[in-house]
Design an enzyme around this catalytic site. Structure first.
Site, mmCIF file in Angstrom:
data_model
loop_
_atom_site.group_PDB
_atom_site.id
_atom_site.type_symbol
_atom_site.label_atom_id
_atom_site.label_comp_id
_atom_site.label_asym_id
_atom_site.label_seq_id
_atom_site.Cartn_x
_atom_site.Cartn_y
_atom_site.Cartn_z
ATOM 1 N N GLY A 1 -23.583 109.058 -23.618
ATOM 2 C CA GLY A 1 -23.997 109.888 -22.496
ATOM 3 C C GLY A 1 -22.909 110.347 -21.552
ATOM 4 C CD GLU B 1 -25.751 103.930 -29.946
ATOM 5 O OE1 GLU B 1 -26.146 103.178 -30.854
ATOM 6 O OE2 GLU B 1 -26.507 104.339 -29.037
ATOM 7 N N GLY C 1 -21.511 111.118 -27.896
ATOM 8 C CA GLY C 1 -21.817 112.320 -28.662
ATOM 9 C C GLY C 1 -21.133 113.523 -28.052
ATOM 10 C CB CYS D 1 -38.439 139.988 -27.352
ATOM 11 S SG CYS D 1 -37.861 141.465 -28.181
ATOM 12 C CE1 TYR E 1 -27.559 116.580 -27.999
ATOM 13 C CE2 TYR E 1 -25.697 116.587 -26.490
ATOM 14 C CZ TYR E 1 -26.628 115.896 -27.257
ATOM 15 O OH TYR E 1 -26.604 114.525 -27.283
#
Length: 432
Positions: free
Chosen positions: A253, A290, A292, A359, A387
């Protein structure tokens, strides 16, 4: 402060030289010309340096390993990206059966895999147990019993840890905060000891660890220290009760700079957490980290071409060929990404909203950006390695873009661009 006043992030694998942007030693304009746009471009150098920043803290002065990085592959699950980290020594944090299959596809050691996620199905649990993963992180009492039932059916042992919800404010966007008691993740702090007692009595369960993950894009160390203190208090209590914990999973995180954020130095941050573990007397535990976003976020850019410049009554619009289908973060979180022309031109700067062709009024990639551009120019959307592609969609029947890895002067296609025909190749019409 408006977004146009936000500075650009400091990048490792991407740089501007004499008015031209490069990925390592390759001009971005050359990549766009050869592979088209929209196009994701990653830097192997940036991936490697971010990983090494963690790994430096994972080994003490005597060469003893204090922790291991398990890459949170939900941030970017391209096989080439994962393989880069595997070759550097990483394990993997995964949150679905599909991610398990990806990890196994690159030859990851099953014992380097930690299976997290709040809603694992019986099928996914069975696949993880058959593969022989290091651990399954349990997020509810109901899931604990499901794992025991699946393990009983398979006649195997299930290594588990409980994910603790410590009720700590990560001071991040509410959509990516996971450690508050109002979030769906983990087992409530006051229920953890009782749940460990229950787990230790189940026939096919092996208690091996304890886990905590409080959110994403966190730019301060204090929330981690608060959560870690609470988790270590639980480890001490479990030890008194004879429940042995072998590993401590600190989650990930840690945030990156998209512009004006100032996250802590990765190595200093990691040392601070690991030193607290040792100071509290738990240096004997295997520690799992962990990360990312902090490994891949600033290791990727999204290239897009300017289709039209559209003056408006209140806004000027720069309409590009990328959209929320390629990069969802601005529409989903109102997230900021630096946006730069791939080549500098001697033009008058105009303030634009950068929008895509989808749209939806929410289809925007940047607002109030002062850019000296004209139709046909290329833009690089920075900090798009995390992401980005993994959240891409085929909305409006738009094919997903290609992905490229740059390694010095070498360029590799690591995912081919989808064709429109691919998008409906599995569909059928009804018979007459």
């Amino acid at each position: 402060m408006t977004s146009k006043a936000i500075p650009l992030p400091k990048l490792t694998g991407f740089s501007e030289r004499n008015g031209n942007w490069y990925a390592e030693e390759v001009p971005l304009r050359d990549l766009a010309k050869e592979f088209g746009t929209p196009l994701y471009v990653y830097s192997r150098k940036a991936l490697t340096e971010a990983y090494q920043a963690y790994d430096r803290a994972c080994v003490d002065a005597n060469g003893k390993r204090r922790a291991r990085v398990h890459y949170a592959m939900k941030a970017n699950s391209n096989l080439a990206v994962m393989d880069c980290f595997k070759k550097l020594g990483a394990g993997f944090d995964l949150v679905s059966g599909g991610e398990l299959a990806r990890a196994l596809a690159i030859g990851a050691d099953p014992k380097s895999l930690v299976f997290a996620g709040v809603g694992k199905s019986a099928t996914e649990i069975a696949a993880a147990l058959k593969a022989g993963v290091k651990c399954i992180n349990v997020e509810s009492i109901a899931e604990l019993h499901q794992i025991n039932r699946v393990a009983t059916t398979l006649n195997c042992r299930a290594p588990i840890s409980l994910r603790v919800n410590p009720d700590v404010d990560a001071q991040t966007h509410p959509y990516i905060s996971t450690g508050l008691k109002g979030n769906k993740f983990g087992i409530a702090y006051h229920e953890v000891l009782k749940t460990y007692r229950e787990a230790s009595q189940l026939s096919q369960i092996d208690v091996v660890g304890i886990d905590c993950h409080i959110g994403s894009q966190i730019t301060k160390t204090a929330p981690y220290l608060d959560a870690l203190d609470k988790v270590l208090d639980l480890v001490a209590q479990l030890k008194k009760e004879g429940i042995v914990i072998h590993h401590l999973d600190l989650g990930g995180g840690l945030g990156i700079s998209y512009g004006d954020e100032s996250p802590p130095d990765i190595t200093d941050f990691t040392n601070t957490l690991l030193n607290l573990v040792t100071e509290r007397g738990f240096g004997y535990l295997d520690v799992v980290l962990e990360p990312g976003r902090s490994l891949v976020g600033n290791a990727g850019v999204l290239l897009t071409a300017v289709e039209y410049l559209k003056p408006g009554a209140e806004k000027n619009f720069c309409i590009v060929d990328a959209a929320m289908t390629e990069l969802m973060r601005p529409a989903l979180y109102e997230a900021h990404h630096g946006i730069v022309p791939v080549q500098t031109k001697a033009l008058k700067s105009v303030t634009y909203d950068i929008v895509g062709p989808v749209c939806e009024s929410g289809d925007w990639l940047g607002k109030d950006r002062a850019l000296a551009i004209e139709e046909g120019d290329l833009l690089a959307i920075l900090s798009a390695g995390a992401y980005g592609f993994v959240m891409a969609s085929n909305y409006n029947t738009r094919p997903k873009p290609a992905e490229i890895m740059v390694d010095g002067e070498k360029v590799y296609i690591i995912r081919a661009r989808e064709k429109i025909s691919d998008l409906f190749s599995t569909e059928t019409v009804l018979p007459n």
